[in-house]
Scaffold this motif. Structure first.
Motif, PDB file in Angstrom:
ATOM      1  N   LEU A   3       0.821  -1.221   0.000  1.00  0.00           N
ATOM      2  CA  LEU A   3       0.000   0.000   0.000  1.00  0.00           C
ATOM      3  C   LEU A   3       0.851   1.265   0.000  1.00  0.00           C
ATOM      4  O   LEU A   3       0.541   2.232  -0.699  1.00  0.00           O
ATOM      5  CB  LEU A   3      -0.905   0.008   1.233  1.00  0.00           C
TER       6      LEU A   3
ATOM      7  N   GLY B 233       0.865   3.832  -2.933  1.00  0.00           N
ATOM      8  CA  GLY B 233       0.446   5.206  -2.615  1.00  0.00           C
ATOM      9  C   GLY B 233       1.480   6.210  -3.103  1.00  0.00           C
ATOM     10  O   GLY B 233       1.145   7.225  -3.726  1.00  0.00           O
TER      11      GLY B 233
ATOM     12  N   THR C  68       1.055   9.303  -6.074  1.00  0.00           N
ATOM     13  CA  THR C  68       1.295  10.746  -5.946  1.00  0.00           C
ATOM     14  C   THR C  68       2.407  11.228  -6.878  1.00  0.00           C
ATOM     15  O   THR C  68       2.578  12.425  -7.053  1.00  0.00           O
ATOM     16  CB  THR C  68       1.639  11.124  -4.491  1.00  0.00           C
TER      17      THR C  68
ATOM     18  N   HIS D 246      -5.374   0.578  -5.065  1.00  0.00           N
ATOM     19  CA  HIS D 246      -4.930   1.120  -3.774  1.00  0.00           C
ATOM     20  C   HIS D 246      -6.121   1.217  -2.808  1.00  0.00           C
ATOM     21  O   HIS D 246      -6.014   0.836  -1.634  1.00  0.00           O
ATOM     22  CB  HIS D 246      -4.274   2.484  -3.991  1.00  0.00           C
ATOM     23  N   LYS D 247      -7.258   1.706  -3.319  1.00  0.00           N
ATOM     24  CA  LYS D 247      -8.435   1.844  -2.444  1.00  0.00           C
ATOM     25  C   LYS D 247      -8.949   0.475  -1.996  1.00  0.00           C
ATOM     26  O   LYS D 247      -9.300   0.270  -0.834  1.00  0.00           O
ATOM     27  CB  LYS D 247      -9.539   2.611  -3.183  1.00  0.00           C
TER      28      LYS D 247
ATOM     29  N   GLY E  74      -6.556  -0.907   0.541  1.00  0.00           N
ATOM     30  CA  GLY E  74      -6.617  -0.093   1.767  1.00  0.00           C
ATOM     31  C   GLY E  74      -7.857  -0.401   2.604  1.00  0.00           C
ATOM     32  O   GLY E  74      -7.781  -0.523   3.823  1.00  0.00           O
TER      33      GLY E  74
ATOM     34  N   LEU F  26      -7.518  -3.740   4.164  1.00  0.00           N
ATOM     35  CA  LEU F  26      -6.671  -3.668   5.359  1.00  0.00           C
ATOM     36  C   LEU F  26      -7.498  -3.202   6.568  1.00  0.00           C
ATOM     37  O   LEU F  26      -7.391  -3.753   7.665  1.00  0.00           O
ATOM     38  CB  LEU F  26      -5.491  -2.719   5.137  1.00  0.00           C
TER      39      LEU F  26
ATOM     40  N   THR G 182      -5.078   5.629   9.058  1.00  0.00           N
ATOM     41  CA  THR G 182      -4.569   5.851   7.687  1.00  0.00           C
ATOM     42  C   THR G 182      -5.641   5.551   6.628  1.00  0.00           C
ATOM     43  O   THR G 182      -5.933   6.416   5.791  1.00  0.00           O
ATOM     44  CB  THR G 182      -3.290   5.018   7.437  1.00  0.00           C
ATOM     45  N   PRO G 183      -6.259   4.351   6.642  1.00  0.00           N
ATOM     46  CA  PRO G 183      -7.272   4.115   5.606  1.00  0.00           C
ATOM     47  C   PRO G 183      -8.502   5.018   5.745  1.00  0.00           C
ATOM     48  O   PRO G 183      -9.080   5.419   4.736  1.00  0.00           O
ATOM     49  CB  PRO G 183      -7.651   2.638   5.790  1.00  0.00           C
TER      50      PRO G 183
ATOM     51  N   GLY H 107      -7.668   8.205   4.105  1.00  0.00           N
ATOM     52  CA  GLY H 107      -7.658   8.011   2.642  1.00  0.00           C
ATOM     53  C   GLY H 107      -9.072   7.977   2.089  1.00  0.00           C
ATOM     54  O   GLY H 107      -9.385   8.591   1.060  1.00  0.00           O
ATOM     55  N   TRP H 108      -9.947   7.293   2.799  1.00  0.00           N
ATOM     56  CA  TRP H 108     -11.362   7.175   2.387  1.00  0.00           C
ATOM     57  C   TRP H 108     -12.031   8.555   2.455  1.00  0.00           C
ATOM     58  O   TRP H 108     -12.738   8.964   1.524  1.00  0.00           O
ATOM     59  CB  TRP H 108     -12.023   6.163   3.314  1.00  0.00           C
TER      60      TRP H 108
ATOM     61  N   SER I 133     -10.744  10.738  -0.356  1.00  0.00           N
ATOM     62  CA  SER I 133     -11.359  10.326  -1.626  1.00  0.00           C
ATOM     63  C   SER I 133     -12.799  10.828  -1.695  1.00  0.00           C
ATOM     64  O   SER I 133     -13.243  11.296  -2.747  1.00  0.00           O
ATOM     65  CB  SER I 133     -11.358   8.800  -1.757  1.00  0.00           C
TER      66      SER I 133
ATOM     67  N   THR J 191     -15.833   6.234  -4.128  1.00  0.00           N
ATOM     68  CA  THR J 191     -14.832   5.257  -3.662  1.00  0.00           C
ATOM     69  C   THR J 191     -15.350   3.869  -4.033  1.00  0.00           C
ATOM     70  O   THR J 191     -16.224   3.314  -3.360  1.00  0.00           O
ATOM     71  CB  THR J 191     -14.623   5.383  -2.139  1.00  0.00           C
TER      72      THR J 191
ATOM     73  N   PHE K 169      -6.006  14.427   2.758  1.00  0.00           N
ATOM     74  CA  PHE K 169      -4.878  13.753   2.097  1.00  0.00           C
ATOM     75  C   PHE K 169      -3.541  14.081   2.766  1.00  0.00           C
ATOM     76  O   PHE K 169      -2.633  13.242   2.779  1.00  0.00           O
ATOM     77  CB  PHE K 169      -4.854  14.034   0.590  1.00  0.00           C
TER      78      PHE K 169
ATOM     79  N   HIS L 103      -3.584  11.796   5.603  1.00  0.00           N
ATOM     80  CA  HIS L 103      -3.344  10.436   5.083  1.00  0.00           C
ATOM     81  C   HIS L 103      -1.840  10.214   4.873  1.00  0.00           C
ATOM     82  O   HIS L 103      -1.289   9.185   5.272  1.00  0.00           O
ATOM     83  CB  HIS L 103      -4.107  10.288   3.761  1.00  0.00           C
ATOM     84  N   GLU L 104      -1.190  11.210   4.307  1.00  0.00           N
ATOM     85  CA  GLU L 104       0.249  11.104   4.052  1.00  0.00           C
ATOM     86  C   GLU L 104       1.030  11.033   5.376  1.00  0.00           C
ATOM     87  O   GLU L 104       1.913  10.190   5.547  1.00  0.00           O
ATOM     88  CB  GLU L 104       0.711  12.316   3.230  1.00  0.00           C
TER      89      GLU L 104
HETATM   90  C1  HEM Z   1      -3.300   1.447   5.637  1.00  0.00           C
HETATM   91  C2  HEM Z   1      -3.822   1.731   4.471  1.00  0.00           C
HETATM   92  C3  HEM Z   1      -3.188   2.727   3.523  1.00  0.00           C
HETATM   93  C4  HEM Z   1      -1.874   3.101   3.391  1.00  0.00           C
HETATM   94  C5  HEM Z   1      -0.657   2.575   4.171  1.00  0.00           C
HETATM   95  C6  HEM Z   1      -1.827   4.116   2.353  1.00  0.00           C
HETATM   96  C7  HEM Z   1      -0.673   4.759   1.942  1.00  0.00           C
HETATM   97  C8  HEM Z   1      -0.631   5.815   1.056  1.00  0.00           C
HETATM   98  C9  HEM Z   1       0.547   6.602   0.753  1.00  0.00           C
HETATM   99  C10 HEM Z   1       1.943   6.401   1.362  1.00  0.00           C
HETATM  100  C11 HEM Z   1       0.184   7.525  -0.159  1.00  0.00           C
HETATM  101  C12 HEM Z   1       1.086   8.617  -0.764  1.00  0.00           C
HETATM  102  C13 HEM Z   1       0.917   9.867   0.119  1.00  0.00           C
HETATM  103  C14 HEM Z   1       1.722  11.053  -0.354  1.00  0.00           C
HETATM  104  O1  HEM Z   1       2.943  10.909  -0.552  1.00  0.00           O
HETATM  105  O2  HEM Z   1       1.109  12.138  -0.492  1.00  0.00           O
HETATM  106  C15 HEM Z   1      -1.227   7.340  -0.460  1.00  0.00           C
HETATM  107  C16 HEM Z   1      -1.960   8.084  -1.375  1.00  0.00           C
HETATM  108  C17 HEM Z   1      -3.305   7.891  -1.624  1.00  0.00           C
HETATM  109  N1  HEM Z   1      -4.165   7.064  -0.945  1.00  0.00           N
HETATM  110 FE1  HEM Z   1      -3.628   5.711   0.450  1.00  0.00          FE
HETATM  111  N2  HEM Z   1      -3.108   4.331   1.874  1.00  0.00           N
HETATM  112  C18 HEM Z   1      -3.969   3.509   2.567  1.00  0.00           C
HETATM  113  C19 HEM Z   1      -5.340   3.421   2.410  1.00  0.00           C
HETATM  114  C20 HEM Z   1      -6.095   4.178   1.517  1.00  0.00           C
HETATM  115  C21 HEM Z   1      -7.530   4.100   1.349  1.00  0.00           C
HETATM  116  C22 HEM Z   1      -8.448   3.168   2.137  1.00  0.00           C
HETATM  117  C23 HEM Z   1      -7.881   4.994   0.370  1.00  0.00           C
HETATM  118  C24 HEM Z   1      -9.240   5.335  -0.206  1.00  0.00           C
HETATM  119  C25 HEM Z   1     -10.334   4.644  -0.038  1.00  0.00           C
HETATM  120  C26 HEM Z   1      -6.639   5.630  -0.079  1.00  0.00           C
HETATM  121  C27 HEM Z   1      -6.577   6.585  -1.083  1.00  0.00           C
HETATM  122  C28 HEM Z   1      -5.427   7.207  -1.496  1.00  0.00           C
HETATM  123  C29 HEM Z   1      -5.389   8.152  -2.600  1.00  0.00           C
HETATM  124  C30 HEM Z   1      -6.566   8.596  -3.477  1.00  0.00           C
HETATM  125  C31 HEM Z   1      -4.050   8.607  -2.662  1.00  0.00           C
HETATM  126  C32 HEM Z   1      -3.468   9.622  -3.659  1.00  0.00           C
HETATM  127  C33 HEM Z   1      -3.567  10.984  -2.994  1.00  0.00           C
HETATM  128  C34 HEM Z   1      -3.085  12.083  -3.893  1.00  0.00           C
HETATM  129  O3  HEM Z   1      -3.104  11.916  -5.124  1.00  0.00           O
HETATM  130  O4  HEM Z   1      -2.712  13.122  -3.317  1.00  0.00           O
HETATM  131  N3  HEM Z   1      -5.583   5.111   0.640  1.00  0.00           N
HETATM  132  N4  HEM Z   1      -1.691   6.288   0.319  1.00  0.00           N
END
Ligand code: HEM
Ligand code: HEM
Length: 180
Positions: A28, A32, A36, A51-52, A55, A58, A102-103, A106-107, A110, A117, A140, A143-144
């Protein structure tokens, strides 16, 4: 082979969940960071979906893990009761908090982007927050921060486990084979 945890052993269920989630978290984070670093477009939309899906899976697994540990409590860290043992427990609890936060962030991010989603290419999850650009940005960023803190803490956690194994207390063997 025991499925349940014992007073000084990890059962098969806990071990399988631990290693499956560890692998999932590493995938993940890599995915992720890939998201980006690319320009969103039709050709890479599936990576967002993947990824979604992973996530949210998880998040579901954390719930299963917590319920399982309520039914079958994991053993205390190896060693006599000490401040270090308390510290290891606190570290584990913080890992849990981040595996949930974290998730969810992210949710929420989104949802705030106004894009559905969708997971497993089929199920649309309800939005957690209303569409809004500022809230998308904040979620976001959170989330990061959560994901990168989780990564940092996991590295320390893994190094700690390796160090204790090398010191000969069997900590890693217990998570691999059940018993030290
Ligand atoms: C434990 C679970 C998760 C981990 C470890 C994780 C990890 C990451 C990481 C490291 C990034 C890059 C962040 C950055 O550098 O700005 C990222 C981006 C992203 N994540 Fe997750 N994520 C998880 C769960 C989720 C979930 C559940 C969703 C949505 C339902 C999600 C949606 C996104 C989206 C849309 C991006 C891109 C954001 C952007 O374009 O700025 N993630 N995630
Ligand atoms: C990648 C994400 C990881 C997360 C989120 C994580 C999380 C956890 C948590 C919460 C526990 C406490 C027991 C439980 O509730 O299941 C635990 C135990 C353990 N983990 Fe991890 N872990 C990860 C990766 C690793 C890695 C890569 C290693 C080793 C190289 C490792 C080695 C251990 C060991 C040896 C224990 C048992 C500790 C003890 O008996 O006190 N973990 N892990």
């Amino acid at each position: 082979m025991a499925l349940r945890n014992g007073p000084d052993s990890f059962g098969l269920v806990t071990r399988v969940i631990h290693w499956a989630m560890a692998l999932l978290i590493i995938v993940l984070i890599a995915l992720g960071l890939r998201l980006t670093s690319m320009q969103p477009g039709l050709s890479n939309l599936w990576l967002y979906g993947l990824h979604k899906t992973l996530g949210i899976s998880l998040l579901a697994l954390v719930v299963v893990r917590i319920v399982w540990h309520a039914l079958s409590p994991p053993p205390a860290p190896i060693g006599p009761p000490s401040r270090m043992r308390l510290f290891v427990r606190l570290w584990h609890w913080t890992l849990y908090a981040l595996m949930i936060a974290t998730p969810i962030a992210g949710w929420a991010g989104s949802s705030a982007s106004g894009i559905d989603t969708v997971i497993f290419n089929r199920f649309t999850l309800p939005p957690l927050v209303a569409p809004d650009e500022t809230s998308e940005f904040v979620w976001f960023i959170l989330h990061e921060i959560f994901a990168k803190t989780l990564l940092g803490m996991v590295i320390v956690h893994a190094l700690g486990a390796l160090k204790r194994e090398m010191d000969g207390d069997g900590t890693l063997t217990r998570m691999l084979k059940g018993r030290a």
